[in-house]
Design a protein around this motif. Structure first.
Motif, mmCIF file in Angstrom:
data_model
loop_
_atom_site.group_PDB
_atom_site.id
_atom_site.type_symbol
_atom_site.label_atom_id
_atom_site.label_comp_id
_atom_site.label_asym_id
_atom_site.label_seq_id
_atom_site.Cartn_x
_atom_site.Cartn_y
_atom_site.Cartn_z
ATOM 1 N N ILE A 282 58.131 -69.182 91.380
ATOM 2 C CA ILE A 282 58.974 -70.357 91.217
ATOM 3 C C ILE A 282 60.103 -70.018 90.250
ATOM 4 C CG2 ILE A 282 59.108 -72.719 90.351
ATOM 5 C CD1 ILE A 282 56.321 -73.187 91.374
ATOM 6 N N VAL A 283 61.334 -70.161 90.743
ATOM 7 C CA VAL A 283 62.516 -69.930 89.899
ATOM 8 C C VAL A 283 63.117 -71.282 89.549
ATOM 9 C CG1 VAL A 283 62.950 -67.619 90.796
ATOM 10 C CG2 VAL A 283 64.001 -69.579 91.934
ATOM 11 N N GLU A 284 63.656 -71.361 88.348
ATOM 12 C CA GLU A 284 64.183 -72.632 87.841
ATOM 13 C C GLU A 284 65.538 -72.373 87.216
ATOM 14 O OE1 GLU A 284 62.910 -76.207 84.739
ATOM 15 O OE2 GLU A 284 61.501 -74.631 85.285
ATOM 16 N N VAL B 14 53.869 -67.176 80.514
ATOM 17 C CA VAL B 14 53.978 -67.205 79.058
ATOM 18 C C VAL B 14 55.388 -66.827 78.636
ATOM 19 C CG1 VAL B 14 53.164 -66.141 76.916
ATOM 20 C CG2 VAL B 14 51.525 -66.735 78.723
ATOM 21 N N HIS B 15 55.971 -65.846 79.320
ATOM 22 C CA HIS B 15 57.332 -65.402 79.036
ATOM 23 C C HIS B 15 58.142 -65.458 80.338
ATOM 24 C CE1 HIS B 15 55.949 -64.080 75.137
ATOM 25 N NE2 HIS B 15 55.049 -63.288 75.697
ATOM 26 N N PRO B 16 58.940 -66.499 80.553
ATOM 27 C CA PRO B 16 59.788 -66.552 81.747
ATOM 28 C C PRO B 16 60.677 -65.316 81.864
ATOM 29 C CG PRO B 16 59.766 -68.673 80.645
ATOM 30 C CD PRO B 16 59.063 -67.707 79.720
ATOM 31 N N TRP C 100 69.166 -67.969 87.238
ATOM 32 C CA TRP C 100 67.953 -68.747 87.012
ATOM 33 C C TRP C 100 66.872 -67.856 86.404
ATOM 34 C CZ3 TRP C 100 66.712 -72.804 91.321
ATOM 35 C CH2 TRP C 100 67.856 -73.575 91.566
ATOM 36 N N ASN C 101 65.731 -68.465 86.103
ATOM 37 C CA ASN C 101 64.597 -67.738 85.539
ATOM 38 C C ASN C 101 63.370 -67.904 86.422
ATOM 39 O OD1 ASN C 101 65.991 -67.001 83.118
ATOM 40 N ND2 ASN C 101 65.579 -69.040 82.293
#
Length: 223
Positions: free
Chosen positions: A215-217, A147-149, A91-92
């Protein structure tokens, strides 16, 4: 994912810029700190899920710094390790949750978010990103898109830091949870002379975790 329903802050502790701490003791709380709610099994993870990784509970107090030459620029940070990140390594990190206390002397604040790689157990490693900023103007929780995951893959740990610009002496701006700190993870700060735990530096007077979350997605499972 953790929901944010409480935004009541209480002024509590002043930090000296010279890395000394003036502690005003807070009322004892018995409930232990916790991570944000996660799926009980990996099969419960739905496509494009979001999960907040953090250590805080309800808001209890806020913190500010004092010294001879304001404004002060200082950082609060949490350290996410494999204990928190492992289920989500494909994830990111996409957003940061941070609370602000506008009710104790400084109604607005500019912040910058720093993301670091693994360093040692007492300080972060290489700076990955500092391009995300925000302006806080009310006492509340804020969810700020990066701005940059940051991909979790390839990172054994991530440090998430909020850099505060405190305009005046002795205002209380950075909320923390007045419970048991998560040792080595939930209560790091840098007042300009290096990283230290609030609990250790205050000789136990400050026992809690910063209101900072990542928060990770991701999509589907870790497989």
């Amino acid at each position: 994912m953790k929901t944010h329903t409480q935004s009541v802050f209480k002024a509590g502790v002043i930090l000296f810029v010279a890395a000394l701490f003036l502690g005003t003791c807070v009322s004892a709380m018995t409930d232990a700190p916790r991570l944000a709610a996660k799926p009980t099994t990996i099969s419960n993870i739905k496509p494009a899920d979001q999960v907040e990784l953090s250590y805080y509970g309800d808001i209890a107090n806020s913190i500010g710094v004092t010294g001879s030459n304001p404004p002060f620029v200082w950082k609060s940070a949490i350290r996410l390790t494999q204990d928190e990140m492992k289920p989500y390594m494909k994830w990111n990190l996409t957003q940061i949750v941070c609370a602000y206390d506008a009710s104790n002397g400084q109604p607005e604040c500019d912040v910058t978010f720093y993301i670091y790689t693994k360093g040692t157990e007492t300080r972060p490693g290489t700076l990955l990103d500092k391009s995300t900023t925000a302006h806080f103007n009310t006492s509340d929780f804020y969810t700020i898109p990066l701005v940059h995951p940051i991909p979790l893959a390839g990172n054994d740990e991530l440090w998430i830091a909020t850099e505060w610009t405190q305009l005046e002496n002795g205002t209380f701006i950075a909320p923390w949870r007045g419970s048991s700190h998560v040792a080595g993870k939930g209560d790091w700060c840098n007042l300009g002379s290096g990283w230290q735990s609030l609990y250790t530096a205050s000789q136990g007077a400050i026992d809690g975790n910063w209101v900072i979350g990542g928060i990770v997605e991701g999509v589907n499972t870790n497989a």
